[in-house]
Design a protein around this motif. Structure first.
Motif, PDB file in Angstrom:
ATOM      1  N   LEU A  60       0.836  -1.193   0.000  1.00  0.00           N
ATOM      2  CA  LEU A  60       0.000   0.000   0.000  1.00  0.00           C
ATOM      3  C   LEU A  60       0.876   1.249   0.000  1.00  0.00           C
ATOM      4  O   LEU A  60       0.613   2.204  -0.737  1.00  0.00           O
ATOM      5  CB  LEU A  60      -0.933  -0.019   1.215  1.00  0.00           C
ATOM      6  CG  LEU A  60      -1.926   1.121   1.329  1.00  0.00           C
ATOM      7  CD1 LEU A  60      -3.238   0.615   1.893  1.00  0.00           C
ATOM      8  CD2 LEU A  60      -1.406   2.231   2.206  1.00  0.00           C
ATOM      9  N   THR A  61       1.938   1.239   0.790  1.00  0.00           N
ATOM     10  CA  THR A  61       2.843   2.383   0.833  1.00  0.00           C
ATOM     11  C   THR A  61       3.503   2.604  -0.529  1.00  0.00           C
ATOM     12  O   THR A  61       3.540   3.736  -1.031  1.00  0.00           O
ATOM     13  CB  THR A  61       3.914   2.184   1.927  1.00  0.00           C
ATOM     14  OG1 THR A  61       3.251   2.112   3.193  1.00  0.00           O
ATOM     15  CG2 THR A  61       4.919   3.317   1.946  1.00  0.00           C
ATOM     16  N   ALA A  62       4.004   1.540  -1.132  1.00  0.00           N
ATOM     17  CA  ALA A  62       4.661   1.668  -2.435  1.00  0.00           C
ATOM     18  C   ALA A  62       3.694   2.170  -3.503  1.00  0.00           C
ATOM     19  O   ALA A  62       4.032   3.072  -4.290  1.00  0.00           O
ATOM     20  CB  ALA A  62       5.268   0.330  -2.849  1.00  0.00           C
ATOM     21  N   GLU A  63       2.495   1.595  -3.539  1.00  0.00           N
ATOM     22  CA  GLU A  63       1.499   2.025  -4.534  1.00  0.00           C
ATOM     23  C   GLU A  63       1.049   3.463  -4.266  1.00  0.00           C
ATOM     24  O   GLU A  63       0.824   4.237  -5.202  1.00  0.00           O
ATOM     25  CB  GLU A  63       0.297   1.078  -4.555  1.00  0.00           C
ATOM     26  CG  GLU A  63       0.607  -0.329  -5.021  1.00  0.00           C
ATOM     27  CD  GLU A  63       0.973  -0.436  -6.485  1.00  0.00           C
ATOM     28  OE1 GLU A  63       0.831   0.539  -7.258  1.00  0.00           O
ATOM     29  OE2 GLU A  63       1.426  -1.532  -6.880  1.00  0.00           O
ATOM     30  N   GLY A  64       0.900   3.817  -2.982  1.00  0.00           N
ATOM     31  CA  GLY A  64       0.522   5.185  -2.635  1.00  0.00           C
ATOM     32  C   GLY A  64       1.586   6.189  -3.036  1.00  0.00           C
ATOM     33  O   GLY A  64       1.277   7.272  -3.564  1.00  0.00           O
ATOM     34  N   GLU A  65       2.839   5.855  -2.792  1.00  0.00           N
ATOM     35  CA  GLU A  65       3.930   6.743  -3.202  1.00  0.00           C
ATOM     36  C   GLU A  65       3.974   6.885  -4.717  1.00  0.00           C
ATOM     37  O   GLU A  65       4.235   7.969  -5.244  1.00  0.00           O
ATOM     38  CB  GLU A  65       5.264   6.226  -2.656  1.00  0.00           C
ATOM     39  CG  GLU A  65       5.372   6.401  -1.151  1.00  0.00           C
ATOM     40  CD  GLU A  65       6.567   5.695  -0.528  1.00  0.00           C
ATOM     41  OE1 GLU A  65       7.235   4.875  -1.214  1.00  0.00           O
ATOM     42  OE2 GLU A  65       6.830   5.964   0.670  1.00  0.00           O
ATOM     43  N   GLN A  66       3.687   5.789  -5.427  1.00  0.00           N
ATOM     44  CA  GLN A  66       3.688   5.833  -6.896  1.00  0.00           C
ATOM     45  C   GLN A  66       2.587   6.749  -7.424  1.00  0.00           C
ATOM     46  O   GLN A  66       2.844   7.591  -8.279  1.00  0.00           O
ATOM     47  CB  GLN A  66       3.530   4.426  -7.466  1.00  0.00           C
ATOM     48  CG  GLN A  66       3.418   4.391  -8.990  1.00  0.00           C
ATOM     49  CD  GLN A  66       4.605   5.024  -9.679  1.00  0.00           C
ATOM     50  OE1 GLN A  66       5.732   4.646  -9.414  1.00  0.00           O
ATOM     51  NE2 GLN A  66       4.365   5.989 -10.556  1.00  0.00           N
ATOM     52  N   ILE A  67       1.351   6.583  -6.934  1.00  0.00           N
ATOM     53  CA  ILE A  67       0.262   7.419  -7.442  1.00  0.00           C
ATOM     54  C   ILE A  67       0.472   8.877  -7.035  1.00  0.00           C
ATOM     55  O   ILE A  67       0.190   9.786  -7.803  1.00  0.00           O
ATOM     56  CB  ILE A  67      -1.136   6.897  -7.026  1.00  0.00           C
ATOM     57  CG1 ILE A  67      -2.265   7.708  -7.681  1.00  0.00           C
ATOM     58  CG2 ILE A  67      -1.362   6.922  -5.534  1.00  0.00           C
ATOM     59  CD1 ILE A  67      -2.531   7.418  -9.103  1.00  0.00           C
ATOM     60  N   ALA A  68       1.024   9.126  -5.853  1.00  0.00           N
ATOM     61  CA  ALA A  68       1.321  10.510  -5.442  1.00  0.00           C
ATOM     62  C   ALA A  68       2.337  11.124  -6.403  1.00  0.00           C
ATOM     63  O   ALA A  68       2.167  12.269  -6.841  1.00  0.00           O
ATOM     64  CB  ALA A  68       1.834  10.533  -4.008  1.00  0.00           C
ATOM     65  N   ALA A  69       3.369  10.375  -6.743  1.00  0.00           N
ATOM     66  CA  ALA A  69       4.381  10.877  -7.682  1.00  0.00           C
ATOM     67  C   ALA A  69       3.770  11.115  -9.061  1.00  0.00           C
ATOM     68  O   ALA A  69       4.093  12.112  -9.730  1.00  0.00           O
ATOM     69  CB  ALA A  69       5.543   9.895  -7.774  1.00  0.00           C
ATOM     70  N   SER A  70       2.890  10.231  -9.476  1.00  0.00           N
ATOM     71  CA  SER A  70       2.253  10.403 -10.787  1.00  0.00           C
ATOM     72  C   SER A  70       1.408  11.671 -10.814  1.00  0.00           C
ATOM     73  O   SER A  70       1.487  12.451 -11.774  1.00  0.00           O
ATOM     74  CB  SER A  70       1.397   9.186 -11.135  1.00  0.00           C
ATOM     75  OG  SER A  70       2.201   8.048 -11.339  1.00  0.00           O
TER      76      SER A  70
END
Length: 172
Positions: free
Chosen positions: A119-129
């Motif tokens: 969840l943290t990795a996916e959240g960081e990815q969508i935030a960066a996107s």
């Protein structure tokens, strides 16, 4: 026991605040999206450390773990949709059967520590996107399979409501 599918069309949250979680889409701007996601990640990790994380409050409601799995997958799905909208004119994306996904991925049997990291990795990815969206691209459009039309901005608002609402669902 399977959950009764949620077949509501939640796009109404784009035009008025949610009476359950108090989310107000009109407060979401291109500048606030990435930070909003980043600010929710520690709260989700705290939820996943609860001793009762796997317990359903009743037969018709997901456990906090199942909600966290859903949010992890929401992060990934909306990152795909965002990139589709940024990469093509009038992007089209299929509706998502979240309940089927919950069964297929065995949300109820997931390891909370693994889900926390994912969840943290996916959240960081969508935030960066979202942080990388150029000013002129916030008006790009996409169309969901049921006919709901989004701009990148309204997609971000709809997406954030999902994450905020589920934090509310789990008292996060």
């Amino acid at each position: 026991m399977p959950i009764i599918p949620d077949e509501k069309d939640w796009t109404w949250v784009l035009s008025r605040p949610c009476p359950e979680c108090s989310f107000d889409a009109s407060t979401v701007t291109p500048v606030t999206v990435a930070g909003s996601v980043a600010n929710m990640l520690p709260r989700w990790r705290a939820v996943l450390r609860r001793p009762e994380v796997t317990e359903r409050p009743d037969a018709n409601t997901w456990s906090a773990l199942e909600y966290a799995c859903h949010v992890r997958d929401v992060f990934a799905l909306f990152d795909q949709r965002l990139n589709l909208m940024l990469g093509s004119e009038d992007a089209r994306f299929e509706n998502w059967d979240q309940d089927r996904t919950a069964v297929e991925k065995d949300y109820a049997g997931a390891d909370p520590a693994v889900v926390s990291a994912e969840l943290t990795a996916e959240g960081e990815q969508i935030a960066a996107s979202f942080a990388g969206v150029r000013e002129e691209d916030w008006v790009r459009t996409g169309l969901r399979g049921n006919g709901s039309k989004f701009t990148v901005l309204t997609l971000s608002q709809y997406f954030l409501h999902d994450v905020v609402h589920h934090l509310h669902d789990v008292d996060g």
